[in-house]
Design an enzyme around this catalytic site. Structure first.
Site, PDB file in Angstrom:
ATOM      1  N   ALA A  77      -0.303   9.107 -12.131  1.00 31.86           N
ATOM      2  CA  ALA A  77      -1.053   7.867 -12.343  1.00 31.86           C
ATOM      3  C   ALA A  77      -0.551   6.772 -11.413  1.00 31.86           C
ATOM      4  O   ALA A  77       0.437   6.938 -10.689  1.00 31.86           O
ATOM      5  CB  ALA A  77      -0.937   7.434 -13.794  1.00 31.86           C
ATOM      6  N   THR A  89       3.317  14.911   0.507  1.00 28.39           N
ATOM      7  CA  THR A  89       3.660  14.821   1.933  1.00 28.39           C
ATOM      8  C   THR A  89       4.094  16.167   2.479  1.00 28.39           C
ATOM      9  O   THR A  89       3.664  16.597   3.563  1.00 28.39           O
ATOM     10  CB  THR A  89       4.779  13.787   2.153  1.00 28.39           C
ATOM     11  OG1 THR A  89       4.338  12.507   1.682  1.00 28.39           O
ATOM     12  CG2 THR A  89       5.141  13.686   3.625  1.00 28.39           C
ATOM     13  N   LEU A  90       4.944  16.871   1.729  1.00 29.23           N
ATOM     14  CA  LEU A  90       5.405  18.188   2.167  1.00 29.23           C
ATOM     15  C   LEU A  90       4.251  19.178   2.192  1.00 29.23           C
ATOM     16  O   LEU A  90       4.121  19.974   3.124  1.00 29.23           O
ATOM     17  CB  LEU A  90       6.521  18.691   1.241  1.00 29.23           C
ATOM     18  CG  LEU A  90       7.251  19.960   1.701  1.00 29.23           C
ATOM     19  CD1 LEU A  90       7.986  19.703   3.013  1.00 29.23           C
ATOM     20  CD2 LEU A  90       8.223  20.436   0.631  1.00 29.23           C
ATOM     21  N   TRP A 149       2.018  14.612 -19.068  1.00 28.26           N
ATOM     22  CA  TRP A 149       1.977  15.887 -18.370  1.00 28.26           C
ATOM     23  C   TRP A 149       0.572  16.097 -17.820  1.00 28.26           C
ATOM     24  O   TRP A 149      -0.387  16.147 -18.590  1.00 28.26           O
ATOM     25  CB  TRP A 149       2.330  17.038 -19.308  1.00 28.26           C
ATOM     26  CG  TRP A 149       3.750  17.067 -19.710  1.00 28.26           C
ATOM     27  CD1 TRP A 149       4.278  16.651 -20.901  1.00 28.26           C
ATOM     28  CD2 TRP A 149       4.848  17.573 -18.934  1.00 28.26           C
ATOM     29  NE1 TRP A 149       5.627  16.861 -20.919  1.00 28.26           N
ATOM     30  CE2 TRP A 149       6.011  17.428 -19.721  1.00 28.26           C
ATOM     31  CE3 TRP A 149       4.974  18.114 -17.653  1.00 28.26           C
ATOM     32  CZ2 TRP A 149       7.265  17.818 -19.261  1.00 28.26           C
ATOM     33  CZ3 TRP A 149       6.216  18.500 -17.208  1.00 28.26           C
ATOM     34  CH2 TRP A 149       7.343  18.353 -18.004  1.00 28.26           C
ATOM     35  N   HIS A 197      17.469  55.234  -1.741  1.00 31.82           N
ATOM     36  CA  HIS A 197      16.042  55.040  -1.548  1.00 31.82           C
ATOM     37  C   HIS A 197      15.273  55.996  -2.459  1.00 31.82           C
ATOM     38  O   HIS A 197      15.834  56.935  -3.019  1.00 31.82           O
ATOM     39  CB  HIS A 197      15.666  55.262  -0.085  1.00 31.82           C
ATOM     40  CG  HIS A 197      16.153  54.164   0.809  1.00 31.82           C
ATOM     41  ND1 HIS A 197      15.784  54.053   2.131  1.00 31.82           N
ATOM     42  CD2 HIS A 197      16.979  53.107   0.566  1.00 31.82           C
ATOM     43  CE1 HIS A 197      16.356  52.984   2.671  1.00 31.82           C
ATOM     44  NE2 HIS A 197      17.090  52.403   1.740  1.00 31.82           N
ATOM     45  N   ARG A 239      12.617  29.784 -15.817  1.00 34.87           N
ATOM     46  CA  ARG A 239      12.950  29.759 -17.236  1.00 34.87           C
ATOM     47  C   ARG A 239      11.910  30.531 -18.049  1.00 34.87           C
ATOM     48  O   ARG A 239      10.766  30.707 -17.613  1.00 34.87           O
ATOM     49  CB  ARG A 239      13.050  28.311 -17.728  1.00 34.87           C
ATOM     50  CG  ARG A 239      14.089  27.511 -16.943  1.00 34.87           C
ATOM     51  CD  ARG A 239      14.323  26.119 -17.506  1.00 34.87           C
ATOM     52  NE  ARG A 239      13.215  25.200 -17.302  1.00 34.87           N
ATOM     53  CZ  ARG A 239      13.005  24.535 -16.165  1.00 34.87           C
ATOM     54  NH1 ARG A 239      13.791  24.710 -15.117  1.00 34.87           N
ATOM     55  NH2 ARG A 239      11.985  23.688 -16.068  1.00 34.87           N
ATOM     56  N   GLU A 295      13.119  58.375  -1.938  1.00 36.13           N
ATOM     57  CA  GLU A 295      13.150  59.777  -1.557  1.00 36.13           C
ATOM     58  C   GLU A 295      14.487  60.420  -1.925  1.00 36.13           C
ATOM     59  O   GLU A 295      14.531  61.533  -2.475  1.00 36.13           O
ATOM     60  CB  GLU A 295      12.905  59.940  -0.055  1.00 36.13           C
ATOM     61  CG  GLU A 295      11.562  59.396   0.412  1.00 36.13           C
ATOM     62  CD  GLU A 295      11.652  57.964   0.909  1.00 36.13           C
ATOM     63  OE1 GLU A 295      10.989  57.661   1.916  1.00 36.13           O
ATOM     64  OE2 GLU A 295      12.377  57.161   0.274  1.00 36.13           O
ATOM     65  N   LEU A 334      14.521  23.159 -10.822  1.00 28.06           N
ATOM     66  CA  LEU A 334      14.013  24.203  -9.927  1.00 28.06           C
ATOM     67  C   LEU A 334      14.553  25.593 -10.260  1.00 28.06           C
ATOM     68  O   LEU A 334      14.794  26.413  -9.369  1.00 28.06           O
ATOM     69  CB  LEU A 334      14.328  23.862  -8.461  1.00 28.06           C
ATOM     70  CG  LEU A 334      13.773  22.541  -7.940  1.00 28.06           C
ATOM     71  CD1 LEU A 334      14.105  22.379  -6.458  1.00 28.06           C
ATOM     72  CD2 LEU A 334      12.262  22.440  -8.160  1.00 28.06           C
TER      73      LEU A 334
END
Length: 350
Positions: A167, A275-276, A174, A55, A211, A57, A208
């Site tokens: 769309a 939805t999520l 993009w 740690h 990068r 300290e 996911l």
């Protein structure tokens, strides 16, 4: 108890040490420590380098050696008072003969807190609260996770000016500009988990990963979490070995976050579909919103967020804008809006 200018300067230095580049964002807090002699001169410095390492300290005490006796320890977080992978810092400070301890943030972890009181009881001068807000900001997600019992959630999405994420034919490349995508990876790297739904994985097949600007995977990756009951095809890229992936077999945001907290996760980057996003918003589980707005209009197409069950403007979800940044220029322009949801104020009882 008052603090000196030397102690205030030392605390700023300790905060800088805590944020040394390369220090992991979790699961442990980032902590810095500076030891001062009676004249306010720096005797030694230290910082925590991640789980399993000394740690802050202990690091500073080791560098000071016998010169630590009689010093003031200026620390960004209350010294811990429990034995984990390393011993309690409160006892290490006592054993080294430290005379005074000044710390910024009280430890929100019920397992580790208590070092300040233990030091006081042993006769050490203790002052707390110096630059506490700055110290909390250093460990924003870690602090939130301990205080709320769940990870901090940042919802990120890209949208057109009229609120479309794709769309009418489903195309979305993009909506976000290249500068916005590079910035997204910067934000991903500040989290320890990226969360999407099974539909996003099936339809979009994202990697996911985190990068760099040249689209190369960084050495340290976050946990990829996929939430939902739908089975995933074996060829989805999220199942490769570029990073760890966990499947959360639930549609309940509360349960998903509980499962991630059990894995010591502190900061979730929510990048799922509308939805999520709507599910987390409806559950009150979004703590920060980052929107990349493209100066384009579609008029129709997929909405950036699903149905929130709102029928009247009075029930709208309101957000406080904390930052507005323009990324890129010309056709590559996006505006990044960083916002925090306004929490309802509880009614006061008479």
């Amino acid at each position: 108890m008052t603090t000196s200018q030397a102690e205030r300067d030392a605390m700023r230095r300790a905060l800088a040490l805590a944020t040394t580049p390369g220090v992991p964002l979790g699961p442990n807090p980032r902590v810095g420590c500076v030891l001062l002699d009676d004249d306010g001169r720096v005797v030694a410095e230290g910082f925590h380098r991640g789980a399993g390492t000394p740690h802050a300290e202990a690091d500073a005490l080791a560098r000071a050696g016998s010169d630590a006796r009689g010093t003031t320890a200026v620390v960004t977080l209350e010294p811990c008072h429990h034995t984990g992978r390393t011993g309690p810092c409160s006892q290490a400070l006592l054993a080294a003969g430290v005379r005074r301890v000044v710390f910024a943030q009280a430890d929100p972890n019920p397992v580790a807190r208590g070092g300040g009181e233990a030091l006081r009881e042993a006769g050490v001068e203790v002052a707390e609260g110096l630059l506490a807000a700055e110290a909390r900001a250093v460990n924003r997600a870690w602090t939130f996770a301990h205080e709320h019992g769940r990870p901090f959630v940042t919802w990120k999405f890209a949208t057109t000016l009229d609120g479309r994420s794709a769309a009418a034919d489903g195309t979305s490349r993009w909506v976000s500009s290249r500068p916005a995508r590079v910035d997204t990876h910067r934000l991903r790297a500040l989290c320890d988990t990226i969360l999407v739904g099974t539909n996003t994985v099936v339809v979009d097949d994202p990697r996911l990963t985190v990068r760099d600007a040249d689209d190369r995977d960084l050495p340290v990756q976050l946990l990829r979490a996929v939430m939902g009951l739908r089975e995933l095809p074996d060829d989805r890229r999220v199942l490769d070995d570029a990073a760890e992936t966990v499947l959360l077999r639930t549609r309940d945001p509360h349960e998903a976050l509980a499962l991630l907290r059990a894995r010591e996760r502190q900061h979730v980057f929510l990048e799922g579909g509308p939805t999520l996003a709507a599910a987390f918003l409806a559950a009150g589980l979004v703590d920060e919103v980052v929107a990349y707005v493209a100066p384009m209009l579609l008029g129709s197409g997929r909405s950036s967020v699903g149905d929130l069950g709102i029928a009247t403007i009075a029930d709208a979800h309101h957000l406080d804008v904390v930052d507005v940044t323009v990324l890129g220029e010309g056709a590559e322009t996006n505006v990044r809006l960083t916002m925090t949801p306004q929490r309802p104020v509880p009614l006061q009882e008479d």
